[in-house]
Design a protein around this motif. Structure first.
Motif, short mmCIF file in Angstrom:
data_model
loop_
_atom_site.label_atom_id
_atom_site.label_comp_id
_atom_site.label_asym_id
_atom_site.label_seq_id
_atom_site.Cartn_x
_atom_site.Cartn_y
_atom_site.Cartn_z
N TRP A 9 0.92 -1.25 -0.04
CA TRP A 9 0.17 -0.09 -0.09
C TRP A 9 0.80 1.22 -0.04
O TRP A 9 0.54 2.21 -0.77
CB TRP A 9 -0.87 0.06 1.26
CG TRP A 9 -1.98 1.19 1.43
CD1 TRP A 9 -1.60 2.43 2.36
CD2 TRP A 9 -2.74 1.57 0.76
NE1 TRP A 9 -2.56 3.33 2.14
CE2 TRP A 9 -3.29 2.86 0.99
CE3 TRP A 9 -3.53 0.98 -0.55
CZ2 TRP A 9 -4.43 3.45 0.29
CZ3 TRP A 9 -4.69 1.74 -1.11
CH2 TRP A 9 -4.92 2.99 -0.48
N SER A 11 3.55 1.76 -1.43
CA SER A 11 4.51 1.83 -2.48
C SER A 11 3.53 2.23 -3.76
O SER A 11 4.14 2.82 -4.67
CB SER A 11 5.19 0.40 -2.93
OG SER A 11 4.14 -0.53 -3.24
N LEU A 12 2.42 2.19 -3.50
CA LEU A 12 1.51 2.75 -4.59
C LEU A 12 1.58 4.18 -4.73
O LEU A 12 2.07 4.93 -4.12
CB LEU A 12 0.12 2.36 -4.08
CG LEU A 12 -0.32 0.91 -4.10
CD1 LEU A 12 -1.74 0.91 -3.76
CD2 LEU A 12 -0.17 0.19 -5.59
N PRO A 13 1.62 4.69 -6.20
CA PRO A 13 1.78 6.02 -6.46
C PRO A 13 0.64 7.16 -5.80
O PRO A 13 -0.42 6.64 -5.68
CB PRO A 13 1.73 6.02 -7.92
CG PRO A 13 0.83 4.87 -8.44
CD PRO A 13 1.42 3.82 -7.58
N ARG A 14 1.09 8.15 -5.47
CA ARG A 14 0.34 9.39 -4.96
C ARG A 14 0.58 10.50 -5.40
O ARG A 14 1.72 10.93 -5.95
CB ARG A 14 0.21 9.26 -3.43
CG ARG A 14 -0.08 8.14 -2.57
CD ARG A 14 -0.05 8.06 -1.32
NE ARG A 14 -0.49 6.82 -0.18
CZ ARG A 14 -0.11 5.59 -0.58
NH1 ARG A 14 0.87 5.34 -1.23
NH2 ARG A 14 -0.56 4.86 0.36
N LEU A 15 -0.47 11.56 -5.18
CA LEU A 15 -0.15 12.80 -5.76
C LEU A 15 0.92 13.31 -4.93
O LEU A 15 1.23 13.27 -3.80
CB LEU A 15 -1.42 13.53 -5.51
CG LEU A 15 -2.69 13.27 -6.42
CD1 LEU A 15 -3.65 14.30 -6.20
CD2 LEU A 15 -2.31 13.47 -7.98
N ARG A 21 3.10 20.57 -6.44
CA ARG A 21 2.37 20.85 -7.68
C ARG A 21 2.35 22.13 -8.30
O ARG A 21 1.75 23.13 -7.84
CB ARG A 21 0.98 20.54 -7.17
CG ARG A 21 0.94 18.99 -6.49
CD ARG A 21 -0.48 18.81 -6.45
NE ARG A 21 -0.62 17.80 -5.22
CZ ARG A 21 -1.91 17.43 -4.54
NH1 ARG A 21 -2.79 18.16 -4.83
NH2 ARG A 21 -1.75 16.74 -3.53
N GLY A 322 2.40 13.68 -10.42
CA GLY A 322 3.48 12.72 -10.03
C GLY A 322 3.99 11.97 -11.09
O GLY A 322 3.36 11.89 -12.20
N ILE A 325 1.89 8.30 -11.68
CA ILE A 325 0.38 8.29 -12.05
C ILE A 325 0.39 8.85 -13.55
O ILE A 325 -0.35 8.58 -14.28
CB ILE A 325 -0.37 9.38 -11.14
CG1 ILE A 325 -0.26 8.63 -9.76
CG2 ILE A 325 -1.67 9.68 -11.63
CD1 ILE A 325 -1.01 9.40 -8.85
N GLU A 444 9.61 6.34 -6.44
CA GLU A 444 9.34 7.71 -6.98
C GLU A 444 10.20 8.74 -5.81
O GLU A 444 10.07 8.71 -4.80
CB GLU A 444 8.16 8.02 -7.09
CG GLU A 444 7.97 9.46 -7.96
CD GLU A 444 6.42 9.69 -8.10
OE1 GLU A 444 5.86 10.61 -8.74
OE2 GLU A 444 5.63 8.54 -8.40
#
Length: 496
Positions: A9, A11-15, A21, A322, A325, A444
């Motif tokens: 969980w 390791s999943l990509p996030r904003l 940004r 990101g 994503i 990332e």
């Protein structure tokens, strides 16, 4: 089990964090924020990548004319393309190591001069053996360009502009194709004996790129690292610096071996993804769809315009969404457009499919330069991304043969012709799946300040150490204001 689930969980990509940004910043303002020197560094790297594409596609565009000239079959002539791809990792390693050790300027100048000379020599070849020898050596020279161009262009770029300019940098490849394709459309060049001007054009562009880089100073990053050594009173002899460099290389490999493997797997997927949509596309249009060679060339040019559009958009939005994503979104978009790539029979429908599929392919690829630069060991940003990129190219060098063999066996039931289009679509879809999986569970380091890291010739340069001893990619929230101040100071220094 719970720990494994939590690790997956996490390791999943996030904003990215809100402070990173910058999509609300007008891209024109981002471009205008650069100094003339930053522009010059970027243009030099971009132009070198354009030269790389021009020299490479000179063979693919002239293969049908080279076969009768050398009295060989087309498949034998394409062996030269495979050899070029096979030797590229060696060039990436040699020139990347030279760049990380001695600086960005002279290795790139030498690299461009070498490929210019070899491209010129290719135009003078009279035997197929000499042609293969030139293209094999050319592969070594060609392999060094990408890593050197990316490291020089992005390390001198403001952090919030790197996403946008990563896309600009990668689109140099389709731009190079468009340039050499335009030359190839000339009626004199298109004749059976007119293949030589393509290689002369490549030689002229590469020599121009060498001159452009020669007129510019050393990269700001290397000048600052050398100044830091002088402030610390480090007067180590050149021979001892080389020994230190070898030690740091070993430290880097021991510390980052898993990340090296990940990058190679990612770039293998990316290169199958790209080559699968390009290598047999003209053959697919002429054999499966019955278009003329001229129409196939025009459709390919339209597809490359889509690639340019995708690179620009992908690099820009990656600063907000990101890196991972963004790559996932463009891979999904490409797969969704594959039916439009396959089903139409008219030129306009096929051209539209080519534009949209290439926008998806290269939209994801436009993020690769900045993504690999941010996750690479900071002191080895010329060698490490370049080797990963070119090993992926080497592994995918058989993609054209795979498509041709599978297409010949999987024939269209209505016409009995090889189903090149269907095989290419399957390969693109599978490769996109590999890229998506890598992005889901990979690393990332969005907006990493790799320009603060120690160089490879400094102590602990292989351990991602910055001057204050902190990890180069780890910055606590409380220091965000200090980061912005440091960035402002760096920009003011570059303007001066």
């Amino acid at each position: 089990m719970a720990s494994i689930t939590s690790t997956v969980w996490a390791s999943l990509p996030r904003l990215p964090a809100k402070s990173e940004r910058v999509i609300q910043r007008n891209p024109i303002k981002l471009i205008r924020s650069l100094t003339w020197l930053q522009f010059a560094f970027f243009f030099s790297g971009w132009f070198a990548w354009v030269c790389d594409a021009i020299d490479f596609f000179a063979v693919t565009l002239s293969a049908a004319r080279l076969a009768p000239y050398f009295h060989k079959t087309l498949s034998t002539v394409t062996l030269s393309i495979t050899l070029t791809l096979l030797f590229r990792p060696l060039g990436a390693f040699i020139f990347g190591m030279l760049s990380d050790r001695y600086g960005r300027k002279w290795p790139l100048v030498a690299n461009l001069i070498i490929i210019s000379a070899l491209s010129l020599a290719t135009g003078f070849c009279k035997t197929f053996s000499a042609f293969l020898a030139c293209r094999s050596l050319f592969g070594i020279g060609m392999g060094g360009i990408w890593g050197l161009a990316v490291s020089m262009a992005l390390e001198n770029m403001p952090v919030d502009a790197r996403g946008l300019f990563s896309g600009f940098l990668q689109l140099g490849y389709p731009v190079g194709y468009l340039i050499i394709a335009a030359v190839n459309l000339n009626s004199r060049v298109a004749k059976e004996t007119g293949w030589r001007p393509l290689f002369y054009t490549g030689a002229a562009f590469s020599l121009t790129g060498a001159i452009i880089r020669l007129l510019l100073p050393e990269s700001q990053y290397f000048l600052e690292r050398q100044a830091a050594r002088q402030r610390e009173g480090d007067q180590t002899a050149t021979s001892k610096k080389s020994v230190q460099f070898i030690r740091e290389t070993w430290k880097m490999l021991k510390t980052h071996w898993a990340r090296c493997i990940f990058a190679i797997v990612l770039m293998t997927g990316f290169n199958f993804y790209s080559h699968g949509s390009q290598d047999l596309y003209p053959a697919y249009l002429t054999n499966d769809k019955g278009l003329t060679s001229h129409q196939a060339t025009v459709a390919t040019i339209i597809g490359n315009c889509g690639a340019i559009t995708g690179c620009t958009i992908g690099g820009y939005v990656s600063q907000y969404l990101g890196r991972r994503i963004t790559m996932i979104c463009f891979c999904l978009f490409c797969c969704a457009m594959l039916p439009l790539w396959l089903l139409p029979s008219s030129f306009s429908g096929l051209a539209a499919g080519a534009f949209l599929v290439q926008a998806g392919v290269q939209g994801a690829y436009g993020v690769v330069p900045v993504y690999l630069s941010e996750i690479s060991p900071v002191a080895f940003r010329a060698m490490w991304p370049g080797v990963a990129y070119q090993i992926g190219n080497m592994v995918s060098s058989a993609s054209a043969q795979i498509e041709a063999t599978a297409g010949a066996k999987l024939k269209d039931p209505k016409t009995g012709k090889p189903a090149y289009g269907r095989v290419s679509a399957i390969l693109v879809g599978v490769a996109a799946g590999v890229v998506i999986l890598c992005c889901l569970f990979g690393d990332e380091s969005h907006s990493a300040h790799f320009e603060r890291g120690r160089a490879a010739f400094e102590k602990d340069g292989g351990l991602d150490v910055v001057d204050d001893g902190q990890a180069a990619k780890t910055y606590p929230e409380s220091t965000q204001g200090d980061e912005e101040k440091a960035e402002d100071i760096q920009r003011d220094h570059l303007r001066a």
